[in-house]
Design a protein around this motif. Structure first.
Motif, short mmCIF file in Angstrom:
data_model
loop_
_atom_site.label_atom_id
_atom_site.label_comp_id
_atom_site.label_asym_id
_atom_site.label_seq_id
_atom_site.Cartn_x
_atom_site.Cartn_y
_atom_site.Cartn_z
N GLY A 102 -86.25 -1.53 63.98
CA GLY A 102 -87.31 -0.71 63.42
C GLY A 102 -88.04 -1.44 62.31
N PHE A 103 -88.63 -0.68 61.41
CA PHE A 103 -89.27 -1.27 60.24
C PHE A 103 -89.04 -0.36 59.04
CE2 PHE A 103 -92.56 1.30 62.26
CZ PHE A 103 -93.15 1.97 61.21
N ASP A 104 -89.05 -0.96 57.89
CA ASP A 104 -88.72 -0.26 56.66
C ASP A 104 -89.81 0.73 56.29
OD1 ASP A 104 -87.23 0.32 54.37
OD2 ASP A 104 -88.37 -1.12 53.17
N THR A 105 -89.41 1.97 56.03
CA THR A 105 -90.32 3.00 55.52
C THR A 105 -89.72 3.51 54.22
OG1 THR A 105 -89.27 4.48 57.13
CG2 THR A 105 -91.47 3.74 57.63
N PRO A 106 -90.02 2.85 53.12
CA PRO A 106 -89.30 3.07 51.87
C PRO A 106 -89.64 4.35 51.14
CG PRO A 106 -91.03 1.46 51.53
CD PRO A 106 -91.01 1.76 53.00
N GLY A 107 -90.71 5.05 51.52
CA GLY A 107 -91.09 6.24 50.77
C GLY A 107 -91.98 7.16 51.57
N MET A 108 -92.40 8.26 50.92
CA MET A 108 -93.28 9.23 51.56
C MET A 108 -94.29 9.74 50.54
SD MET A 108 -90.66 12.46 51.86
CE MET A 108 -89.73 13.02 50.43
N ALA A 109 -95.35 10.35 51.05
CA ALA A 109 -96.37 10.93 50.19
C ALA A 109 -96.95 12.16 50.89
CB ALA A 109 -97.48 9.91 49.90
N PHE A 110 -97.36 13.15 50.08
CA PHE A 110 -97.90 14.40 50.61
C PHE A 110 -99.38 14.54 50.26
CE2 PHE A 110 -93.39 15.16 49.91
CZ PHE A 110 -93.00 15.76 51.10
N TYR A 111 -100.15 15.16 51.18
CA TYR A 111 -101.59 15.33 50.99
C TYR A 111 -102.01 16.75 51.39
CZ TYR A 111 -101.59 10.19 51.07
OH TYR A 111 -101.34 8.86 50.82
N ARG A 112 -103.07 17.22 50.75
CA ARG A 112 -103.69 18.48 51.12
C ARG A 112 -104.59 18.30 52.34
NH1 ARG A 112 -105.89 21.95 46.45
NH2 ARG A 112 -107.82 21.46 47.57
N HIS A 113 -105.12 19.44 52.84
CA HIS A 113 -106.02 19.40 54.00
C HIS A 113 -107.34 18.69 53.68
CE1 HIS A 113 -107.51 22.92 51.76
NE2 HIS A 113 -108.69 22.61 52.29
N ASP A 114 -107.69 18.62 52.39
CA ASP A 114 -108.93 17.95 52.02
C ASP A 114 -108.73 16.48 51.67
OD1 ASP A 114 -107.59 18.17 49.63
OD2 ASP A 114 -109.07 19.49 48.66
N GLY A 115 -107.52 15.96 51.96
CA GLY A 115 -107.24 14.56 51.73
C GLY A 115 -106.73 14.23 50.35
N ARG A 116 -106.73 15.19 49.42
CA ARG A 116 -106.25 14.93 48.07
C ARG A 116 -104.74 14.81 48.05
NH1 ARG A 116 -108.49 19.61 44.45
NH2 ARG A 116 -107.05 18.62 42.98
N ARG A 117 -104.24 13.88 47.26
CA ARG A 117 -102.80 13.68 47.15
C ARG A 117 -102.13 14.83 46.40
NH1 ARG A 117 -99.61 8.81 47.08
NH2 ARG A 117 -100.63 7.10 48.16
N LEU A 118 -100.97 15.23 46.91
CA LEU A 118 -100.11 16.15 46.18
C LEU A 118 -99.02 15.42 45.42
CD1 LEU A 118 -99.69 18.87 48.93
CD2 LEU A 118 -100.94 19.13 46.78
N SER A 119 -98.79 14.16 45.78
CA SER A 119 -97.73 13.38 45.15
C SER A 119 -98.08 11.91 45.20
CB SER A 119 -96.40 13.59 45.88
OG SER A 119 -96.42 12.93 47.15
N GLY A 120 -97.42 11.14 44.38
CA GLY A 120 -97.46 9.70 44.52
C GLY A 120 -96.51 9.28 45.63
#
Length: 399
Positions: free
Chosen positions: A67-85
């Motif tokens: 596979g490949f490394d996926t070290p983290g995650m991030a969340f976004y709203r429906h308008d593309g704005r980030r909810l988290s780093g």
């Protein structure tokens, strides 16, 4: 040396065979499909707790390699704005997440099991099994039989072994959404690779992650309240149009990714299996999805399957008999795996939220991950689980 019959050569089967080998047991794995089915399936994430379990058997590096490394995650709203780093997965286990094609992982695990001397027989679909004295006898659709000291059902969501153990066992529960997915060979996202990016669209949840080489894999949960006939689900251009309509009103990169996907596979049902009355009977036991399937939305189905395999082998190693080992296995695992299944169902409900509920969801995500080293660690409770191969099996808690 006791001999186990293992039904199913997906993830659970080869891993439990290798765990049993380490514990001093012989086993043969029986797979219903021929090898030509190896290319079937989407992609999956192996979480830190899954890599921890694999590490007990010297398999963690193999999983990472395919596979490949996926070290983290991030969340976004429906308008593309980030909810988290970017929230690192290594908050809890000191290691990240690995994304892998399901078929690549199957092949790698089977190849490694065979390299270690474990036989795998293909085209052997179980139809019945029973215990006769101290022996379990399995019968296959091709008319052949096999005998062993115990039988392990690692045969997935639609397990035949589960039905043999308990004909009244519940069937998988459809949870109101489909699993859609796709692959783009080279997508110019302009973002750092490896982060699992999750978007809460107005009408459809969507996530994607990109490999270092530019390949992009995506997954979505189109809602469909009435359970469709799986045979009627189709991919292709009509399905592409349906997906694009679901995300048309959102300002996310989702529509461009769907358009860039060369071929759209047919979706499949999103199902789980919340709880079984019986996990074992007469020298037979179920593990993995056969015992407690979590929705793919949980992100932990394959990982808790690997945990199951290692813990079952430890119970068989440490208990004086098969029945005692199966009881110890159930005590050790039931609370945890049922909590993971429940979390997967809550994730779907949260993904589908609209209006005030969506605003509350977004608020709590943003607040929780404002200080990920503190609150984020508790949110990633599923990934905290650690297995000590040399230590005794303990009764598991939900977290």
């Amino acid at each position: 040396m006791a001999r186990a019959l293992i039904i199913g050569a997906g993830i659970a089967g080869p891993v439990v065979a290798m765990a049993l080998q380490k514990a001093g047991f012989e086993s043969t794995v029986y797979e219903a499909y021929e090898r030509t089915a190896d290319g079937v399936g989407a992609f999956m994430n192996i979480a830190p707790n899954g890599l921890d379990a694999a590490d007990c058997l010297g398999l963690a590096d193999l999983v990472r390699k395919v596979g490949f490394d996926t070290p983290g995650m991030a969340f976004y709203r429906h308008d593309g704005r980030r909810l988290s780093g970017d929230i690192p997965f290594d908050l809890v286990r000191g290691t990240g997440n690995t994304t892998v094609e399901r078929s690549d992982l199957y092949i790698a695990l089977r190849t490694e099991a065979e390299r270690r001397g474990i036989p795998i027989e293909y085209g052997r679909r179980i139809v019945d099994a029973r215990r006769d004295g101290g022996t379990v006898r399995a019968e296959f659709a091709d008319g052949t039989r096999a005998e062993g000291d115990l039988l392990i059902g690692a045969d997935g969501l639609h397990s035949r072994v589960r039905e043999i153990i308990d004909p009244a066992a519940p069937r998988p529960r459809y949870v109101g959404v489909l699993n859609a997915w796709g692959f783009v060979p080279d997508y110019p996202s302009g973002e750092a690779p490896g982060i699992i990016r999750m978007f809460f669209g107005r009408h459809c949840f969507f996530m994607y992650t990109q490999a270092p080489g530019g390949e992009l894999r995506w997954y979505a949960n189109p809602p469909q309240a009435v359970r469709p006939d799986p045979a009627a689900l189709r991919g292709g251009e009509a399905w592409r149009s349906e997906l694009l309509e679901l995300v048309r009103a959102d300002r996310m990169p989702v529509a461009d990714i769907i358009r860039a996907t060369p071929e759209l596979p047919a979706p499949f049902l999103n199902c789980d299996l919340p709880s079984l009355t019986r996990w074992h009977r007469d020298g037979m036991v179920v593990i993995g999805d056969a015992a407690h399937a979590a929705s793919p939305t949980s992100g932990s189905g394959a990982s808790i399957t690997m945990e199951d395999a290692v813990v079952l082998a430890k119970c068989l190693r440490d208990q004086p008999g098969t029945d005692q080992a199966f009881r110890a296995f159930e005590r050790a695992r039931r609370a945890r795996v049922e909590a993971v299944v429940a979390q997967g169902k809550r994730n779907i409900e949260g993904n589908l939220s609209g209006g005030v509920r969506a605003a509350l969801r977004n608020y709590f995500i943003a607040r929780t991950f404002r200080k990920p080293q503190v609150d984020g660690k508790r949110t990633l409770w599923m990934h905290e689980h650690h297995i000590d191969w040399d230590g005794p099996v303990t009764v598991g808690a939900a977290g």
